[in-house]
Design a protein around this motif. Sequence first.
Motif, PDB file in Angstrom:
ATOM      1  N   GLN A 182       0.866  -1.207  -0.070  1.00 38.83           N
ATOM      2  CA  GLN A 182      -0.147  -0.018  -0.124  1.00 38.83           C
ATOM      3  C   GLN A 182       0.822   1.412  -0.088  1.00 38.83           C
ATOM      4  N   ALA A 183       1.913   1.276   0.773  1.00 45.22           N
ATOM      5  CA  ALA A 183       2.957   2.165   0.586  1.00 45.22           C
ATOM      6  C   ALA A 183       3.519   2.661  -0.605  1.00 45.22           C
ATOM      7  N   LEU A 184       3.822   1.242  -1.248  1.00 46.35           N
ATOM      8  CA  LEU A 184       4.563   1.555  -2.379  1.00 46.35           C
ATOM      9  C   LEU A 184       3.301   1.932  -3.763  1.00 46.35           C
ATOM     10  N   GLU A 185       2.226   1.713  -3.551  1.00 44.88           N
ATOM     11  CA  GLU A 185       1.270   2.352  -4.316  1.00 44.88           C
ATOM     12  C   GLU A 185       1.017   3.967  -3.991  1.00 44.88           C
ATOM     13  N   ALA A 186       1.086   4.271  -2.897  1.00 48.99           N
ATOM     14  CA  ALA A 186       0.926   5.628  -2.495  1.00 48.99           C
ATOM     15  C   ALA A 186       2.326   6.442  -3.041  1.00 48.99           C
ATOM     16  N   ARG A 197       4.468  10.330  -6.968  1.00 54.14           N
ATOM     17  CA  ARG A 197       5.425  10.452  -7.979  1.00 54.14           C
ATOM     18  C   ARG A 197       4.908  11.249  -9.307  1.00 54.14           C
ATOM     19  N   ARG A 198       3.320  10.590  -9.450  1.00 51.35           N
ATOM     20  CA  ARG A 198       2.614  10.921 -10.544  1.00 51.35           C
ATOM     21  C   ARG A 198       2.129  12.603 -10.053  1.00 51.35           C
ATOM     22  N   ARG A 199       1.686  12.865  -9.098  1.00 47.51           N
ATOM     23  CA  ARG A 199       1.388  13.990  -8.525  1.00 47.51           C
ATOM     24  C   ARG A 199       2.486  15.186  -8.793  1.00 47.51           C
ATOM     25  N   LEU A 200       3.818  14.721  -8.343  1.00 45.65           N
ATOM     26  CA  LEU A 200       4.956  15.735  -8.292  1.00 45.65           C
ATOM     27  C   LEU A 200       5.181  15.746  -9.841  1.00 45.65           C
ATOM     28  N   ALA A 209       8.466  11.678   0.124  1.00 45.76           N
ATOM     29  CA  ALA A 209       9.553  11.294   0.724  1.00 45.76           C
ATOM     30  C   ALA A 209       9.119  10.484   1.940  1.00 45.76           C
ATOM     31  N   THR A 210       8.016  10.866   2.630  1.00 44.17           N
ATOM     32  CA  THR A 210       7.292  10.170   3.803  1.00 44.17           C
ATOM     33  C   THR A 210       7.054   8.842   3.238  1.00 44.17           C
ATOM     34  N   ARG A 211       6.260   8.783   2.057  1.00 39.16           N
ATOM     35  CA  ARG A 211       5.856   7.247   1.658  1.00 39.16           C
ATOM     36  C   ARG A 211       7.152   6.530   1.343  1.00 39.16           C
ATOM     37  N   GLN A 212       8.083   7.184   0.807  1.00 40.85           N
ATOM     38  CA  GLN A 212       9.328   6.161   0.547  1.00 40.85           C
ATOM     39  C   GLN A 212       9.940   5.888   1.788  1.00 40.85           C
ATOM     40  N   ASP A 245      10.912  -2.149  -5.890  1.00 36.03           N
ATOM     41  CA  ASP A 245      11.262  -0.960  -6.899  1.00 36.03           C
ATOM     42  C   ASP A 245      10.027  -0.152  -7.185  1.00 36.03           C
ATOM     43  N   PRO A 246      10.222   1.264  -6.776  1.00 34.65           N
ATOM     44  CA  PRO A 246       8.956   1.966  -6.852  1.00 34.65           C
ATOM     45  C   PRO A 246       8.576   2.380  -8.367  1.00 34.65           C
ATOM     46  N   GLU A 247       9.722   2.266  -9.165  1.00 28.43           N
ATOM     47  CA  GLU A 247       9.525   2.610 -10.432  1.00 28.43           C
ATOM     48  C   GLU A 247       8.982   1.449 -11.446  1.00 28.43           C
ATOM     49  N   ALA A 248       9.012   0.363 -10.801  1.00 26.22           N
ATOM     50  CA  ALA A 248       8.056  -0.856 -11.641  1.00 26.22           C
ATOM     51  C   ALA A 248       6.812  -0.715 -11.763  1.00 26.22           C
TER      52      ALA A 248
END
Length: 63
Positions: free
Chosen positions: A13-17, A22-25, A42-45, A60-63
């Motif tokens: 769930q944290a990974l999806e958030a 990243r999209r919002r940024l 940064a908090t989610r990461q 991998d957050p980019e996957a």
Amino acid sequence: MDIWERIRYARDQALEAERTERRRLDEADTNELQQAASVRLATRQAVREALDDILDESTDPEA
């Protein structure tokens, strides 16, 4: 559901958030929105990385 499954679920769930932030940024059109998204990212990461450490896994957050 055992504790490890619950931790894995929380990490996922944290990974999806994190991906959402990243999209919002990327979509932020003002400096204020960019800063807010950056802080949330940064908090989610940090949460995801802590849960990865507990699980001794890597995501991998980019996957």
